[in-house]
Design an enzyme around this catalytic site. Sequence first.
Site, PDB file in Angstrom:
ATOM      1  N   LEU A  79       0.808  -1.229   0.000  1.00  0.00           N
ATOM      2  CA  LEU A  79       0.000   0.000   0.000  1.00  0.00           C
ATOM      3  C   LEU A  79       0.837   1.275   0.000  1.00  0.00           C
ATOM      4  O   LEU A  79       0.293   2.357  -0.193  1.00  0.00           O
ATOM      5  CB  LEU A  79      -0.935   0.036   1.217  1.00  0.00           C
ATOM      6  CG  LEU A  79      -2.008  -1.038   1.279  1.00  0.00           C
ATOM      7  CD1 LEU A  79      -1.589  -2.145   2.244  1.00  0.00           C
ATOM      8  CD2 LEU A  79      -3.353  -0.475   1.691  1.00  0.00           C
ATOM      9  N   ALA A  81       2.607   4.420  -0.851  1.00  0.00           N
ATOM     10  CA  ALA A  81       2.509   5.236  -2.068  1.00  0.00           C
ATOM     11  C   ALA A  81       2.474   6.699  -1.676  1.00  0.00           C
ATOM     12  O   ALA A  81       2.145   7.050  -0.543  1.00  0.00           O
ATOM     13  CB  ALA A  81       1.234   4.890  -2.846  1.00  0.00           C
ATOM     14  N   THR A 130      -5.862   1.955  -7.367  1.00  0.00           N
ATOM     15  CA  THR A 130      -6.970   2.899  -7.332  1.00  0.00           C
ATOM     16  C   THR A 130      -7.818   2.804  -8.602  1.00  0.00           C
ATOM     17  O   THR A 130      -7.310   2.403  -9.662  1.00  0.00           O
ATOM     18  CB  THR A 130      -6.418   4.340  -7.199  1.00  0.00           C
ATOM     19  OG1 THR A 130      -7.444   5.266  -7.481  1.00  0.00           O
ATOM     20  CG2 THR A 130      -5.281   4.597  -8.182  1.00  0.00           C
ATOM     21  N   ASP A 131      -9.084   3.234  -8.501  1.00  0.00           N
ATOM     22  CA  ASP A 131      -9.929   3.301  -9.698  1.00  0.00           C
ATOM     23  C   ASP A 131      -9.507   4.445 -10.627  1.00  0.00           C
ATOM     24  O   ASP A 131      -9.949   4.508 -11.775  1.00  0.00           O
ATOM     25  CB  ASP A 131     -11.413   3.446  -9.316  1.00  0.00           C
ATOM     26  CG  ASP A 131     -11.737   4.699  -8.513  1.00  0.00           C
ATOM     27  OD1 ASP A 131     -10.798   5.438  -8.128  1.00  0.00           O
ATOM     28  OD2 ASP A 131     -12.942   4.950  -8.262  1.00  0.00           O
ATOM     29  N   GLU A 132      -8.630   5.336 -10.115  1.00  0.00           N
ATOM     30  CA  GLU A 132      -8.245   6.496 -10.932  1.00  0.00           C
ATOM     31  C   GLU A 132      -7.433   6.096 -12.161  1.00  0.00           C
ATOM     32  O   GLU A 132      -7.300   6.878 -13.096  1.00  0.00           O
ATOM     33  CB  GLU A 132      -7.486   7.515 -10.076  1.00  0.00           C
ATOM     34  CG  GLU A 132      -8.330   7.991  -8.909  1.00  0.00           C
ATOM     35  CD  GLU A 132      -7.741   9.186  -8.155  1.00  0.00           C
ATOM     36  OE1 GLU A 132      -7.050   9.998  -8.768  1.00  0.00           O
ATOM     37  OE2 GLU A 132      -7.999   9.271  -6.942  1.00  0.00           O
ATOM     38  N   TYR A 155      -0.452  11.352 -10.368  1.00  0.00           N
ATOM     39  CA  TYR A 155      -0.723  10.292  -9.392  1.00  0.00           C
ATOM     40  C   TYR A 155      -1.274   9.045 -10.075  1.00  0.00           C
ATOM     41  O   TYR A 155      -0.733   7.935  -9.924  1.00  0.00           O
ATOM     42  CB  TYR A 155      -1.714  10.788  -8.328  1.00  0.00           C
ATOM     43  CG  TYR A 155      -2.326   9.669  -7.500  1.00  0.00           C
ATOM     44  CD1 TYR A 155      -1.541   8.899  -6.653  1.00  0.00           C
ATOM     45  CD2 TYR A 155      -3.693   9.366  -7.592  1.00  0.00           C
ATOM     46  CE1 TYR A 155      -2.094   7.859  -5.906  1.00  0.00           C
ATOM     47  CE2 TYR A 155      -4.250   8.336  -6.853  1.00  0.00           C
ATOM     48  CZ  TYR A 155      -3.453   7.581  -6.011  1.00  0.00           C
ATOM     49  OH  TYR A 155      -4.005   6.555  -5.291  1.00  0.00           O
ATOM     50  N   LYS A 159       0.333   5.224 -10.549  1.00  0.00           N
ATOM     51  CA  LYS A 159      -0.316   4.001 -10.052  1.00  0.00           C
ATOM     52  C   LYS A 159      -0.575   3.032 -11.218  1.00  0.00           C
ATOM     53  O   LYS A 159      -0.418   1.819 -11.075  1.00  0.00           O
ATOM     54  CB  LYS A 159      -1.635   4.331  -9.332  1.00  0.00           C
ATOM     55  CG  LYS A 159      -1.473   5.060  -8.008  1.00  0.00           C
ATOM     56  CD  LYS A 159      -0.727   4.262  -6.938  1.00  0.00           C
ATOM     57  CE  LYS A 159      -1.472   3.023  -6.482  1.00  0.00           C
ATOM     58  NZ  LYS A 159      -0.813   2.400  -5.301  1.00  0.00           N
ATOM     59  N   LYS A 194      -7.194  15.615   2.875  1.00  0.00           N
ATOM     60  CA  LYS A 194      -8.143  15.045   1.917  1.00  0.00           C
ATOM     61  C   LYS A 194      -9.536  15.600   2.205  1.00  0.00           C
ATOM     62  O   LYS A 194      -9.812  16.073   3.314  1.00  0.00           O
ATOM     63  CB  LYS A 194      -8.129  13.512   2.002  1.00  0.00           C
ATOM     64  CG  LYS A 194      -6.739  12.883   1.791  1.00  0.00           C
ATOM     65  CD  LYS A 194      -6.372  12.716   0.331  1.00  0.00           C
ATOM     66  CE  LYS A 194      -4.954  12.215   0.100  1.00  0.00           C
ATOM     67  NZ  LYS A 194      -4.710  10.808   0.250  1.00  0.00           N
ATOM     68  N   ASP A 284     -11.048  25.170  -9.848  1.00  0.00           N
ATOM     69  CA  ASP A 284     -11.018  23.715  -9.998  1.00  0.00           C
ATOM     70  C   ASP A 284      -9.578  23.211 -10.084  1.00  0.00           C
ATOM     71  O   ASP A 284      -8.656  23.964 -10.382  1.00  0.00           O
ATOM     72  CB  ASP A 284     -11.794  23.305 -11.263  1.00  0.00           C
ATOM     73  CG  ASP A 284     -12.376  21.913 -11.144  1.00  0.00           C
ATOM     74  OD1 ASP A 284     -12.054  21.211 -10.165  1.00  0.00           O
ATOM     75  OD2 ASP A 284     -13.160  21.522 -12.033  1.00  0.00           O
ATOM     76  N   GLY A 287      -7.296  19.311 -14.863  1.00  0.00           N
ATOM     77  CA  GLY A 287      -7.512  17.920 -15.279  1.00  0.00           C
ATOM     78  C   GLY A 287      -8.390  17.133 -14.325  1.00  0.00           C
ATOM     79  O   GLY A 287      -8.286  15.911 -14.236  1.00  0.00           O
ATOM     80  N   HIS A 288      -9.273  17.811 -13.606  1.00  0.00           N
ATOM     81  CA  HIS A 288     -10.099  17.152 -12.583  1.00  0.00           C
ATOM     82  C   HIS A 288     -11.049  16.140 -13.229  1.00  0.00           C
ATOM     83  O   HIS A 288     -11.939  16.514 -13.999  1.00  0.00           O
ATOM     84  CB  HIS A 288     -10.913  18.233 -11.848  1.00  0.00           C
ATOM     85  CG  HIS A 288     -11.401  17.817 -10.503  1.00  0.00           C
ATOM     86  ND1 HIS A 288     -12.100  18.648  -9.679  1.00  0.00           N
ATOM     87  CD2 HIS A 288     -11.286  16.643  -9.825  1.00  0.00           C
ATOM     88  CE1 HIS A 288     -12.402  18.028  -8.555  1.00  0.00           C
ATOM     89  NE2 HIS A 288     -11.919  16.803  -8.625  1.00  0.00           N
TER      90      HIS A 288
END
Length: 347
Positions: A79, A81, A130-132, A155, A159, A194, A284, A287-288
């Site tokens: 984990l 990272a 991650t799902d990202e 990020y 990953k 966060k 914002d 690249g959100h």
Amino acid sequence: MKLIVTGGAGFIGSAVVRLAIARGHSVINIDKLTYAACLDNVAEATKSPSYTFVEADICDAAAMTAAFETHRPDAIMHLAAESHVDRSIDGPGAFIETNVIGTYTLLQAARQYWEDAGRPEGFRFHHISTDEVFGSLDATGQFTEETPYDPRSPYSASKASSDHLVRAWHETYGLPVVLTNCSNNYGPYHFPEKLVPVVILNALAGKPLPIYGTGSNVRDWLYVEDHADALLKVLAEGAVGRSYNIGGENERTNLELVQTLCAILDDLRPGPAPYADQITYVADRPGHDARYAIDPTRIREELGWRPSVTVEEGLRKTVQWYLDNEDWWRALQNRDGVGQRLGTGTK
Ligand SMILES: NC(=O)c1ccc[n+]([C@@H]2O[C@H](COP(=O)([O-])OP(=O)(O)OC[C@H]3O[C@@H](n4cnc5c(N)ncnc54)[C@H](O)[C@@H]3O)[C@@H](O)[C@H]2O)c1
């Protein structure tokens, strides 16, 4: 089982350490103790004779080889990272180092240990991701394990790279791996940079509650202790070489999430005015990603796993935890970058 857990002083890693110890496993927690780490997260586990802490960098090949040789684990859950998207925009180098080079270093150390031990079938390298890595969705659709990778931040790209390395070590060298890709976590011990802890702590301090852009970005929220439970399930029962998406089936826009937190705070710690009055819209993130959503069919149907709490229940437990643990979060608020707007793309 004897488990090496990397990043066990972080948010999710510490939940894994606590649960694994509670279930009778032995844990060797390897952590470099970056700004995001807090050993108080595993204070309870340190009382157990089954817990060992090793302060080390996963990029340090000699230290990783020594950790495997000394502790001879049945599995590693990886984990460690760099995990904050905003920090990856300002300083991507640390993300490449830890997430890519660090994962490569661990894979090599694990492979050498596994080969020297006669390639035991039961060994597992569990890579937590991650799902990202799947990129951004429009209003419809969900990420499955077959969704093509399309990372869009430093990020998520780091990953995604690490996921590819783990699969390559399985295909090329036969290393018995499992992978998981999870949605946004929240819960106790979440580092106060966060969204969920920022909102709770700013609300209590009478500060603005920052919403990036219009607050319309959608995330799928999972309670961290449910994630830890899913990870131990995949480790024990997941098929070698297979990946599993883990999600909470709890899609919320960021604005909805913040409004829910405000309503819970209004109930648990009423202030002079509704906390939602503190909501403030800010520029914002570059690249959100618009929307993430997980299709958890595989882990549900193949392993029989599903989350134990709804997002409303989990958020209420989380808010109560922050109200009860002020000493924990106050100590972290002085750390570098906490409380500042990061990742605007102007550095
Ligand atoms: N937070 C989420 O919502 C989420 C969702 C899905 C997947 N993940 C993944 O789960 C994992 C844990 O995430 P988290 O939110 O707990 O992160 P975190 O930032 O809270 O903790 C990371 C931990 O790793 C340690 N670490 C960092 N670099 C290291 C290095 N080079 N060597 C050794 N230790 C190092 C840190 O000291 C820290 O204790 C990450 O791999 C992340 O990509 C997170």
